[in-house]
Design a protein around this motif. Structure first.
Motif, PDB file in Angstrom:
ATOM      1  N   ALA A  54      68.137 106.106  26.484  1.00 17.55           N
ATOM      2  CA  ALA A  54      68.619 105.283  25.148  1.00 17.55           C
ATOM      3  C   ALA A  54      69.359 104.069  25.235  1.00 17.55           C
ATOM      4  O   ALA A  54      69.447 103.454  24.361  1.00 17.55           O
ATOM      5  N   LYS A  55      70.256 103.777  26.323  1.00 17.40           N
ATOM      6  CA  LYS A  55      70.857 102.801  26.628  1.00 17.40           C
ATOM      7  C   LYS A  55      69.948 101.558  27.173  1.00 17.40           C
ATOM      8  O   LYS A  55      70.733 100.436  27.615  1.00 17.40           O
ATOM      9  N   GLY A  59      65.752  99.414  24.574  1.00 17.90           N
ATOM     10  CA  GLY A  59      65.136 100.831  24.504  1.00 17.90           C
ATOM     11  C   GLY A  59      63.898 100.839  25.056  1.00 17.90           C
ATOM     12  O   GLY A  59      63.391 102.175  25.198  1.00 17.90           O
ATOM     13  N   LYS A  60      63.735 100.046  26.059  1.00 15.71           N
ATOM     14  CA  LYS A  60      62.602 100.194  26.944  1.00 15.71           C
ATOM     15  C   LYS A  60      62.735 100.374  28.410  1.00 15.71           C
ATOM     16  O   LYS A  60      63.755  99.399  28.961  1.00 15.71           O
TER      17      LYS A  60
END
Length: 158
Positions: A54-55, A59-60
């Motif tokens: 998530a960080k 977001g990839k």
């Protein structure tokens, strides 16, 4: 305030887990206690992987960002590593000194240290990026001289 080094977190977790584990062994036996601990730690590792994903920038997730995450696990000299290859597709290295293994042994938890740390490594990827897979033939915790980490990004498989 900075983040607590992972090795410190693992020590604190082990201090809490040890008496609980001892009670599980007394009530359920060694095999069942280990199975419960293994399942709980694996679930926690997947959840931790999701938190790190998530960080990820934009977001990839990527292998490059995954490689950078190793700074967390190496902090405070927790791991001494010989990096063999670090690309967009693979991250191959050997751990030549593992202070996690040393710590668990010093705490009298060497027999379950693999459940509390080593088993996290592969399943962490399930939460972080399921395309990243780990092959590992041996660990220091298991009695080998080195831990062999061979990560690959399955998306780049031909």
């Amino acid at each position: 305030m900075g983040e607590i080094p992972t090795i410190v977190k693992r020590r604190l977790q082990a201090q809490v887990i040890k008496p609980i584990y001892d009670e599980m062994v007394a009530a359920l036996g060694e095999a069942q206690a280990q199975a419960i601990l293994d399942a709980a730690v694996r679930k926690a590792a997947v959840a931790e992987g999701r938190e790190f994903a998530a960080k990820a920038p934009g977001g990839k997730t990527s292998m490059r960002d995954f490689i950078a995450l190793y700074d967390h696990w190496k902090a405070d000299g927790a791991l001494e590593m010989d990096v063999l290859e670090a690309t967009d597709e693979t991250f191959n290295f050997d751990v030549v000194r593992c202070r996690y293994a040393e710590m668990y042994r010093e705490m009298g938890l060497g027999h379950i240290g693999h459940l509390m740390s080593c088993n996290r490594d592969g399943v962490f990827c399930q939460g972080y990026d399921p395309a990243i897979k780990l092959d590992r033939a041996q660990t220091i915790m298991g009695g080998a001289k080195t831990c062999t980490f061979r990560y690959r990004d399955e998306r780049t498989k031909s």
